[in-house]
Design a protein around this motif. Structure first.
Motif, mmCIF file in Angstrom:
data_model
loop_
_atom_site.group_PDB
_atom_site.id
_atom_site.type_symbol
_atom_site.label_atom_id
_atom_site.label_comp_id
_atom_site.label_asym_id
_atom_site.label_seq_id
_atom_site.Cartn_x
_atom_site.Cartn_y
_atom_site.Cartn_z
ATOM 1 N N ILE A 128 0.840 -1.205 0.000
ATOM 2 C CA ILE A 128 0.000 0.000 0.000
ATOM 3 C C ILE A 128 0.872 1.251 0.000
ATOM 4 O O ILE A 128 0.632 2.188 -0.774
ATOM 5 N N ALA A 129 1.893 1.263 0.828
ATOM 6 C CA ALA A 129 2.796 2.413 0.887
ATOM 7 C C ALA A 129 3.488 2.633 -0.461
ATOM 8 O O ALA A 129 3.601 3.770 -0.936
ATOM 9 N N ALA A 130 3.929 1.548 -1.079
ATOM 10 C CA ALA A 130 4.611 1.661 -2.377
ATOM 11 C C ALA A 130 3.660 2.177 -3.450
ATOM 12 O O ALA A 130 4.032 3.033 -4.262
ATOM 13 N N ILE A 131 2.433 1.671 -3.470
ATOM 14 C CA ILE A 131 1.450 2.130 -4.458
ATOM 15 C C ILE A 131 1.168 3.615 -4.268
ATOM 16 O O ILE A 131 1.137 4.385 -5.236
ATOM 17 N N LEU A 132 0.973 4.039 -3.030
ATOM 18 C CA LEU A 132 0.719 5.461 -2.760
ATOM 19 C C LEU A 132 1.913 6.320 -3.164
ATOM 20 O O LEU A 132 1.747 7.418 -3.717
ATOM 21 N N PHE A 133 3.121 5.822 -2.914
ATOM 22 C CA PHE A 133 4.325 6.558 -3.323
ATOM 23 C C PHE A 133 4.394 6.681 -4.843
ATOM 24 O O PHE A 133 4.640 7.759 -5.381
ATOM 25 N N TYR A 134 4.178 5.571 -5.552
ATOM 26 C CA TYR A 134 4.195 5.608 -7.017
ATOM 27 C C TYR A 134 3.117 6.545 -7.549
ATOM 28 O O TYR A 134 3.342 7.297 -8.496
ATOM 29 N N GLU A 135 1.954 6.516 -6.953
ATOM 30 C CA GLU A 135 0.875 7.395 -7.408
ATOM 31 C C GLU A 135 1.227 8.861 -7.169
ATOM 32 O O GLU A 135 0.937 9.710 -8.011
ATOM 33 N N SER A 136 1.865 9.163 -6.055
ATOM 34 C CA SER A 136 2.259 10.557 -5.815
ATOM 35 C C SER A 136 3.317 10.993 -6.822
ATOM 36 O O SER A 136 3.328 12.142 -7.272
ATOM 37 N N THR A 137 4.200 10.067 -7.193
ATOM 38 C CA THR A 137 5.202 10.363 -8.227
ATOM 39 C C THR A 137 4.521 10.648 -9.565
ATOM 40 O O THR A 137 4.870 11.607 -10.262
ATOM 41 N N LEU A 138 3.534 9.833 -9.905
ATOM 42 C CA LEU A 138 2.819 10.033 -11.163
ATOM 43 C C LEU A 138 2.019 11.328 -11.148
ATOM 44 O O LEU A 138 1.942 12.030 -12.162
ATOM 45 N N LYS A 139 1.444 11.680 -10.013
ATOM 46 C CA LYS A 139 0.726 12.956 -9.902
ATOM 47 C C LYS A 139 1.684 14.123 -10.101
ATOM 48 O O LYS A 139 1.323 15.141 -10.690
ATOM 49 N N ALA A 140 2.905 13.981 -9.603
ATOM 50 C CA ALA A 140 3.895 15.049 -9.732
ATOM 51 C C ALA A 140 4.252 15.331 -11.193
ATOM 52 O O ALA A 140 4.677 16.438 -11.530
ATOM 53 N N LEU A 141 4.076 14.352 -12.052
ATOM 54 C CA LEU A 141 4.357 14.579 -13.479
ATOM 55 C C LEU A 141 3.462 15.667 -14.064
ATOM 56 O O LEU A 141 3.841 16.338 -15.017
ATOM 57 N N HIS A 142 2.291 15.849 -13.479
ATOM 58 C CA HIS A 142 1.378 16.888 -13.963
ATOM 59 C C HIS A 142 1.918 18.289 -13.677
ATOM 60 O O HIS A 142 1.489 19.253 -14.289
ATOM 61 N N THR A 143 2.856 18.405 -12.744
ATOM 62 C CA THR A 143 3.436 19.707 -12.413
ATOM 63 C C THR A 143 4.848 19.844 -12.962
ATOM 64 O O THR A 143 5.518 20.840 -12.664
ATOM 65 N N TYR A 144 5.308 18.919 -13.749
ATOM 66 C CA TYR A 144 6.677 18.924 -14.264
ATOM 67 C C TYR A 144 6.998 20.228 -15.022
ATOM 68 O O TYR A 144 8.084 20.776 -14.880
ATOM 69 N N GLU A 145 6.055 20.703 -15.787
ATOM 70 C CA GLU A 145 6.289 21.919 -16.581
ATOM 71 C C GLU A 145 6.631 23.102 -15.693
ATOM 72 O O GLU A 145 7.365 24.005 -16.109
ATOM 73 N N ASP A 146 6.134 23.133 -14.469
ATOM 74 C CA ASP A 146 6.428 24.234 -13.537
ATOM 75 C C ASP A 146 7.919 24.319 -13.225
ATOM 76 O O ASP A 146 8.429 25.405 -12.941
ATOM 77 N N PHE A 147 8.625 23.218 -13.264
ATOM 78 C CA PHE A 147 10.046 23.194 -12.955
ATOM 79 C C PHE A 147 10.907 23.696 -14.113
ATOM 80 O O PHE A 147 12.088 23.963 -13.927
ATOM 81 N N LYS A 148 10.327 23.817 -15.284
ATOM 82 C CA LYS A 148 11.088 24.225 -16.466
ATOM 83 C C LYS A 148 11.140 25.738 -16.650
ATOM 84 O O LYS A 148 11.789 26.231 -17.543
ATOM 85 N N LYS A 149 10.480 26.475 -15.780
ATOM 86 C CA LYS A 149 10.460 27.939 -15.897
ATOM 87 C C LYS A 149 11.785 28.522 -15.421
ATOM 88 O O LYS A 149 12.395 28.031 -14.481
ATOM 89 N N ASP A 150 12.197 29.582 -16.090
ATOM 90 C CA ASP A 150 13.458 30.256 -15.705
ATOM 91 C C ASP A 150 13.252 31.217 -14.575
ATOM 92 O O ASP A 150 12.354 31.847 -14.337
#
Length: 150
Positions: A128-150
Protein backbone atom coordinates in the motif's frame (compact mmCIF):
# COMPACT_ATOMS: atom_id res chain seq x y z
CA UNK A 1 7.05 0.89 -78.97
CA UNK A 2 3.87 0.53 -76.91
CA UNK A 3 5.55 -2.19 -74.81
CA UNK A 4 8.53 0.08 -74.07
CA UNK A 5 6.22 2.90 -73.03
CA UNK A 6 4.24 0.58 -70.75
CA UNK A 7 7.40 -0.86 -69.16
CA UNK A 8 8.88 2.61 -68.68
CA UNK A 9 5.65 3.86 -67.08
CA UNK A 10 5.48 0.83 -64.81
CA UNK A 11 9.12 1.31 -63.82
CA UNK A 12 8.59 4.99 -62.98
CA UNK A 13 5.48 4.23 -60.93
CA UNK A 14 7.39 1.57 -59.01
CA UNK A 15 10.33 3.91 -58.33
CA UNK A 16 7.94 6.67 -57.21
CA UNK A 17 6.11 4.33 -54.86
CA UNK A 18 9.37 3.15 -53.30
CA UNK A 19 10.72 6.66 -52.81
CA UNK A 20 7.50 7.90 -51.20
CA UNK A 21 7.32 4.81 -48.99
CA UNK A 22 10.72 5.62 -47.54
CA UNK A 23 9.92 9.30 -47.01
CA UNK A 24 6.68 8.56 -45.18
CA UNK A 25 8.57 6.80 -42.41
CA UNK A 26 6.93 8.62 -39.49
CA UNK A 27 8.91 9.55 -36.46
CA UNK A 28 8.63 7.23 -33.50
CA UNK A 29 7.28 8.60 -30.28
CA UNK A 30 9.94 8.91 -27.60
CA UNK A 31 7.49 7.68 -24.97
CA UNK A 32 5.49 4.62 -25.89
CA UNK A 33 3.59 1.97 -24.03
CA UNK A 34 1.37 2.47 -21.02
CA UNK A 35 1.63 6.07 -19.83
CA UNK A 36 -1.24 6.51 -17.41
CA UNK A 37 -3.13 4.69 -14.71
CA UNK A 38 -6.86 4.23 -14.52
CA UNK A 39 -7.31 5.62 -11.01
CA UNK A 40 -5.51 7.13 -8.06
CA UNK A 41 -6.36 5.57 -4.71
CA UNK A 42 -6.63 6.58 -1.09
CA UNK A 43 -5.05 4.54 1.67
CA UNK A 44 -8.52 3.41 2.81
CA UNK A 45 -9.44 2.16 -0.67
CA UNK A 46 -6.21 0.18 -0.86
CA UNK A 47 -6.73 -1.33 2.58
CA UNK A 48 -10.01 -2.80 1.33
CA UNK A 49 -8.35 -4.60 -1.59
CA UNK A 50 -6.92 -8.08 -1.38
CA UNK A 51 -3.22 -8.70 -1.92
CA UNK A 52 -3.67 -9.94 -5.50
CA UNK A 53 -5.39 -6.70 -6.50
CA UNK A 54 -2.63 -4.71 -4.81
CA UNK A 55 0.02 -6.63 -6.75
CA UNK A 56 -1.77 -5.77 -10.01
CA UNK A 57 -1.91 -2.07 -9.11
CA UNK A 58 1.75 -2.10 -8.07
CA UNK A 59 2.86 -3.63 -11.36
CA UNK A 60 0.68 -1.24 -13.38
CA UNK A 61 2.35 1.74 -11.70
CA UNK A 62 5.83 0.34 -12.32
CA UNK A 63 4.98 -0.01 -16.01
CA UNK A 64 3.93 3.63 -16.30
CA UNK A 65 6.97 4.86 -14.40
CA UNK A 66 9.38 2.77 -16.50
CA UNK A 67 7.85 4.19 -19.69
CA UNK A 68 7.94 7.84 -18.62
CA UNK A 69 10.63 8.70 -16.08
CA UNK A 70 13.77 7.73 -18.04
CA UNK A 71 12.66 10.11 -20.81
CA UNK A 72 11.36 12.98 -18.69
CA UNK A 73 13.99 15.41 -20.02
CA UNK A 74 12.42 14.96 -23.46
CA UNK A 75 8.74 14.44 -22.78
CA UNK A 76 6.16 13.44 -20.21
CA UNK A 77 3.45 12.42 -22.67
CA UNK A 78 3.32 10.20 -25.75
CA UNK A 79 3.38 11.70 -29.21
CA UNK A 80 6.59 13.69 -28.79
CA UNK A 81 9.07 12.66 -31.47
CA UNK A 82 12.69 13.46 -32.22
CA UNK A 83 11.49 15.66 -35.08
CA UNK A 84 9.13 17.63 -32.83
CA UNK A 85 12.04 18.27 -30.42
CA UNK A 86 14.37 19.35 -33.22
CA UNK A 87 16.59 16.30 -32.86
CA UNK A 88 18.00 15.27 -36.24
CA UNK A 89 16.48 11.99 -37.37
CA UNK A 90 19.74 10.43 -38.40
CA UNK A 91 20.29 6.72 -38.69
CA UNK A 92 22.33 6.77 -35.46
CA UNK A 93 19.69 8.72 -33.52
CA UNK A 94 16.90 6.43 -34.71
CA UNK A 95 18.99 3.40 -33.76
CA UNK A 96 19.68 4.89 -30.31
CA UNK A 97 15.95 5.46 -29.74
CA UNK A 98 15.12 1.92 -30.84
CA UNK A 99 17.83 0.46 -28.59
CA UNK A 100 16.51 2.54 -25.69
CA UNK A 101 13.00 1.18 -26.23
CA UNK A 102 14.29 -2.39 -26.42
CA UNK A 103 16.33 -1.92 -23.23
CA UNK A 104 13.30 -0.45 -21.48
CA UNK A 105 11.13 -3.38 -22.58
CA UNK A 106 13.75 -5.89 -21.43
CA UNK A 107 14.12 -4.13 -18.08
CA UNK A 108 10.35 -3.98 -17.58
CA UNK A 109 9.87 -7.66 -18.47
CA UNK A 110 12.61 -8.84 -16.12
CA UNK A 111 11.40 -6.55 -13.34
CA UNK A 112 7.84 -7.82 -13.66
CA UNK A 113 9.02 -11.43 -13.70
CA UNK A 114 10.92 -10.78 -10.48
CA UNK A 115 8.03 -8.86 -8.92
CA UNK A 116 5.52 -11.61 -9.68
CA UNK A 117 7.67 -14.23 -7.98
CA UNK A 118 8.95 -12.24 -4.98
CA UNK A 119 6.38 -9.50 -4.35
CA UNK A 120 3.67 -11.81 -2.98
CA UNK A 121 5.90 -12.27 0.08
CA UNK A 122 5.76 -8.56 0.93
CA UNK A 123 3.53 -7.18 3.66
CA UNK A 124 0.22 -5.68 2.59
CA UNK A 125 1.02 -2.38 4.32
CA UNK A 126 4.31 -2.13 2.40
CA UNK A 127 2.49 -2.72 -0.88
CA UNK A 128 0.00 0.00 0.00
CA UNK A 129 2.80 2.41 0.89
CA UNK A 130 4.61 1.66 -2.38
CA UNK A 131 1.45 2.13 -4.46
CA UNK A 132 0.72 5.46 -2.76
CA UNK A 133 4.33 6.56 -3.32
CA UNK A 134 4.19 5.61 -7.02
CA UNK A 135 0.87 7.39 -7.41
CA UNK A 136 2.26 10.56 -5.82
CA UNK A 137 5.20 10.36 -8.23
CA UNK A 138 2.82 10.03 -11.16
CA UNK A 139 0.73 12.96 -9.90
CA UNK A 140 3.90 15.05 -9.73
CA UNK A 141 4.36 14.58 -13.48
CA UNK A 142 1.38 16.89 -13.96
CA UNK A 143 3.44 19.71 -12.41
CA UNK A 144 6.68 18.92 -14.26
CA UNK A 145 6.29 21.92 -16.58
CA UNK A 146 6.43 24.23 -13.54
CA UNK A 147 10.05 23.19 -12.95
CA UNK A 148 11.09 24.23 -16.47
CA UNK A 149 10.46 27.94 -15.90
CA UNK A 150 13.46 30.26 -15.71
Amino acid sequence: MKLKFTLLTLFLVLISALSFAQKSNNSQSIISGKVNISKYHSREELKNLDKGELLTLYIERIEVIVNILPNIAFATKPGVTMASLGIPETKDNKKALEENKEASDTYFDSTIEFQKSILPYSDKKDLIAAILFYESTLKALHTYEDFKKD
